[in-house]
Design an enzyme around this catalytic site. Structure first.
Site, PDB file in Angstrom:
ATOM      1  N   LYS A  75     -17.244  34.227  33.769  1.00  0.00           N
ATOM      2  CA  LYS A  75     -18.508  33.844  33.109  1.00  0.00           C
ATOM      3  C   LYS A  75     -18.335  33.852  31.594  1.00  0.00           C
ATOM      4  O   LYS A  75     -18.726  32.923  30.903  1.00  0.00           O
ATOM      5  CB  LYS A  75     -19.647  34.827  33.458  1.00  0.00           C
ATOM      6  N   ARG A 152     -29.835  39.617  36.455  1.00  0.00           N
ATOM      7  CA  ARG A 152     -29.007  40.161  37.533  1.00  0.00           C
ATOM      8  C   ARG A 152     -29.851  40.771  38.640  1.00  0.00           C
ATOM      9  O   ARG A 152     -29.308  41.235  39.632  1.00  0.00           O
ATOM     10  CB  ARG A 152     -28.125  41.262  36.955  1.00  0.00           C
ATOM     11  N   ARG A 186      -7.389  42.117  33.599  1.00  0.00           N
ATOM     12  CA  ARG A 186      -8.077  41.823  32.336  1.00  0.00           C
ATOM     13  C   ARG A 186      -7.614  42.772  31.229  1.00  0.00           C
ATOM     14  O   ARG A 186      -7.530  43.980  31.422  1.00  0.00           O
ATOM     15  CB  ARG A 186      -9.578  41.989  32.585  1.00  0.00           C
ATOM     16  N   ARG A 230     -10.863  47.603  30.129  1.00  0.00           N
ATOM     17  CA  ARG A 230     -12.245  48.098  30.212  1.00  0.00           C
ATOM     18  C   ARG A 230     -12.300  49.306  31.151  1.00  0.00           C
ATOM     19  O   ARG A 230     -11.651  49.301  32.193  1.00  0.00           O
ATOM     20  CB  ARG A 230     -13.153  46.998  30.764  1.00  0.00           C
ATOM     21  N   ARG A 241     -18.725  47.217  41.904  1.00  0.00           N
ATOM     22  CA  ARG A 241     -19.456  46.164  41.184  1.00  0.00           C
ATOM     23  C   ARG A 241     -19.610  44.922  42.064  1.00  0.00           C
ATOM     24  O   ARG A 241     -20.635  44.263  42.038  1.00  0.00           O
ATOM     25  CB  ARG A 241     -18.731  45.809  39.879  1.00  0.00           C
TER      26      ARG A 241
END
Ligand SMILES: Nc1ncnc2c1ncn2[C@@H]1O[C@H](COP(=O)(O)OP(=O)(O)O)[C@@H](O)[C@H]1O
Length: 295
Positions: A75, A152, A186, A230, A241
């Site tokens: 996103k 969300r 990531r 992260r 998640r």
């Protein structure tokens, strides 16, 4: 802070919040969206009738788009590229939450606990962070937005729907094993803030699922020694998640699907393959050509 929280809380449950947010977004009546359906709605990777943005709409007022999709789908990557292309701010509520975490303000410790468990922050806190961000943008003369990671929950979607007209909601999709690999791969450069990914994804098609190949997005040499991960990108938290997304965020897709605003986009591969196809699905490929020619 306690007093401020009380004001926000009461505003959140009353039409005041609606008015406060609506002051910050454009007049819905001023945008026009072409009503022509996609002539070939089954065409991959865009699998749903598109409410394309018309040239007139782009000229009348800035776009108000939303990006939905599971953690790790990309996103942020695509919202940020579109924001540069269209000249509208990219507002990611995940970034607002991380800024708050980094500020070591009174909210910070409470938020860290929630985020590091893979849970959603309360609607109240998110609405407050978003209102502040929109307010700052308004004073700088920003118009339009590409929202990433908001709404969300159905409550957030209803609040947004009550204050402005979202033109289009882009739902990015990718198979779940690739989502997990992308989150775990990531990396962020702590100096320049650049986003990279060290995962080399090459999953074969099976059981009706198409195969997918996404080469890594490696950092340049000056960033290589400054990469961080992260704190919520661990396997356990990413799985939570993903579970939370299916549980609480999927209904938001249905919310916009029912309103004819949802554009489903199956990512066909990495950025070089997906970006031009996404632009075509959004009917903005001409803008990219113009920008490339001008560069
Ligand atoms: N709209 C929102 N509502 C509630 N919590 C949010 C929202 N946006 C972000 N968050 C919080 O910030 C975290 C990071 O968000 P984000 O960067 O968008 O993550 P993801 O990679 O899971 O899409 C989320 O796991 C959640 O705790």
């Amino acid at each position: 802070m306690a007093a401020l929280n009380r004001v926000i809380r009461s505003a959140y449950y009353s039409p005041l919040t609606i008015r406060r947010l609506s002051d910050l977004v454009s007049d819905p009546a001023s945008i026009r969206i072409a009503s022509t359906p996609n002539p070939n709605p089954n065409q991959s990777p865009c699998t749903r009738m598109t409410p394309p943005v018309s040239r007139d709409a782009l000229g009348t007022r800035s776009v108000q788009w939303v990006f939905l999709g599971c953690p790790g789908v990309g996103k942020g990557t695509y919202a940020s590229r579109l924001s540069n292309l269209l000249g509208v701010p990219h507002i990611a509520t995940g970034d607002l939450v991380r800024d708050e975490l980094a500020s070591s303000g009174p909210l910070s410790r409470k938020l860290a606990e929630i985020v590091n468990k893979g849970q959603l922050v309360s609607d109240e806190v998110i609405i407050d962070l978003l209102s502040k961000r929109l307010e700052e943008g308004q004073t700088k003369g920003e118009t339009g937005f590409i929202l990433d990671g908001f709404p969300r929950t159905i409550r957030q979607a209803e609040i947004l729907e009550g204050v402005t007209d979202i033109d289009m909601v882009i739902n990015l999709k990718l198979r779940e094993d690739a989502l997990l690999a992308k989150c775990l791969g990531r990396r962020i450069c702590q100096q320049c803030g650049g986003n990279f990914n060290i995962a080399a994804i090459d999953f074969k098609g099976e059981d009706g699922r198409p195969g997918i190949c996404m080469p890594p997005l490696l950092p340049p040499p000056q960033c290589a020694s400054k990469l961080i991960t992260r704190s919520d990108d661990t396997e356990e938290v990413v799985k939570e998640r993903l579970r939370v997304y299916h549980d609480q965020c999927k209904p938001v897709e249905d919310f916009y699907r029912a309103r004819g605003k949802l554009l489903e986009f199956n990512l066909p591969g990495g950025i070089p393959e997906s970006w031009p196809k996404l632009l075509r699905a959004l009917h903005v490929e001409d803008l990219d050509n113009k920008q490339s020619a001008a560069a």
